[in-house]
Enzyme design. Sequence first.
Site, mmCIF file in Angstrom:
data_model
loop_
_atom_site.group_PDB
_atom_site.id
_atom_site.type_symbol
_atom_site.label_atom_id
_atom_site.label_comp_id
_atom_site.label_asym_id
_atom_site.label_seq_id
_atom_site.Cartn_x
_atom_site.Cartn_y
_atom_site.Cartn_z
ATOM 1 N N ASN A 96 0.875 -1.173 0.000
ATOM 2 C CA ASN A 96 0.000 0.000 0.000
ATOM 3 C C ASN A 96 0.909 1.219 0.000
ATOM 4 O OD1 ASN A 96 -1.832 2.014 0.480
ATOM 5 N ND2 ASN A 96 -2.665 1.152 2.360
ATOM 6 N N ARG A 140 -2.809 -2.055 -3.256
ATOM 7 C CA ARG A 140 -3.919 -1.126 -3.150
ATOM 8 C C ARG A 140 -3.722 -0.056 -4.215
ATOM 9 N NH1 ARG A 140 -5.704 2.217 2.170
ATOM 10 N NH2 ARG A 140 -7.587 3.111 1.279
ATOM 11 N N HIS A 174 -12.523 4.298 -0.290
ATOM 12 C CA HIS A 174 -12.497 3.412 0.883
ATOM 13 C C HIS A 174 -13.257 2.115 0.613
ATOM 14 C CE1 HIS A 174 -11.843 7.260 3.424
ATOM 15 N NE2 HIS A 174 -10.698 6.613 3.345
ATOM 16 N N ARG A 177 -8.683 17.724 5.330
ATOM 17 C CA ARG A 177 -9.527 18.062 4.173
ATOM 18 C C ARG A 177 -10.882 18.571 4.655
ATOM 19 N NH1 ARG A 177 -8.967 12.218 1.432
ATOM 20 N NH2 ARG A 177 -7.456 11.745 3.056
ATOM 21 N N GLU A 231 -8.163 -3.469 5.526
ATOM 22 C CA GLU A 231 -8.085 -3.352 4.066
ATOM 23 C C GLU A 231 -7.024 -4.289 3.482
ATOM 24 O OE1 GLU A 231 -7.861 0.660 5.253
ATOM 25 O OE2 GLU A 231 -9.001 1.355 3.519
#
Length: 431
Positions: free
Chosen positions: A8, A91, A179, A239, A376
């Site tokens: 990842n 990923r 996600h 963000r 994940e």
Amino acid sequence: MDTILIVNAGSSSLKFQVYGVAGGALNRLVKGQMDGIGTRPQLRAQGSDQKSAIDRTFAADEVADLPAAMQRAGAWLREAHNVRPAAVGHRVVHGGPAFDRPILVDDSVLTQLEQYTPLAPLHQPNNLAPIRVIRSLFPDTPQVACFDTAFHRGHSAIVDRYAIPERYHAEGVQRYGFHGLSYEFVASRLPEVAPRIAGGRVVVAHLGSGASMCALAAGRSVESSMGFTALDGLPMGTRPGQIDAGVVLYLLGQKGMSGAEIEKLLYYESGLKALSGISNDVRVLENSADPRAGFALDYFAYRVGLEAGRLAAALGGIEGFVFTAGIGENSPAMRARIVRHLAWLGAELDPQANAHGPAISSPGSRVELYVIPTDEELMIARHTLALLATPERWIGAGEGRDGVSRPPNRAIDGHSSPSWSTRSSSTIISS
Ligand code: ADP
């Protein structure tokens, strides 16, 4: 034992895990990451035996980029753990409009994924760099790309569309959602952890440094808080989440800011960090007596509540609400703040249960509340194993279908194919 390496890769970090495959089951053997690539590189990793660990810093020029980070991490994996991965799962943030599932990477897939770079300029190049390096050094090692967008590709046309001229939609300006690997994992856990709601309408809140929410109907994504980019929806660590596009026009036209300056503002200088003026980390804010910290936490909870309303409308009501990721899994206080905004849906928290989970709603709650840790990397490992074990799935979906995906080079855990060659992929990690 066969192993699968999971990669990842971000802009300044490389996270990796190694899974052993035995009897079709996946077992995590190693977890680690290289942080501070190009600035203050630090490799930290640990085997599941709790013994063989590393915590080592490097000079900036020793680990200047992602390929160098892979070499360092690979050398350690080989030396400390004798890891010789039979396959690598990655990923990849963007699968564009085409890829609605993981895919075995070949040259044409890689070319197509590169074309999605404008859709995720900060992430896609970093995600693809390790694939390219491994592919050039070890072309026979099967690599599987797993997308953050794929789980949401079943959304209806209305959900995916912005009300802008068709030509922009056709070139890819669509609502994607992100996600997806996390939501897919949580959806896979629901039948076990929350069987009464698994087949029903569930909102999942992935609340980490990036945060989003997903509406699940019978375990399938039907709506997301994120859209074209991972800027949309909830406020995050740095963000802002959903923001009137007019603000961007104002910054451009009235403040004379460049695209790069606005990008920096929206990705790195907003969210909890901007609201609090203190930190983007919920742990820090929860331990602060500064009223701005409290304001930022209240703001976050309020916006999660608003988003729950939007997603509940998409589903026509909900039976379940699930918290996951760093904040969702670890902050009972934030969960309590958020559930207050779900009271109108009939959600009621059990304060004692909220301290541990997984079920955290009171017996009288009309919405079942859960904490389900996400994973994940395990989802990527599952996909990688499943794809390699199922030859009919070697060809990808949508535009990726070119009919020429090559079979992997070797069997994993006895899932054999007559055409698989015998070349060892062990050299990946020794390079
Ligand atoms: P990512 O994978 O996007 O980096 P994570 O899912 O790991 O994000 O979440 C990281 C965030 O989770 C941290 O920034 C912090 O705000 C929050 N977090 C982690 N642990 C706790 C905790 N014990 N209490 C409150 N917040 C926490």
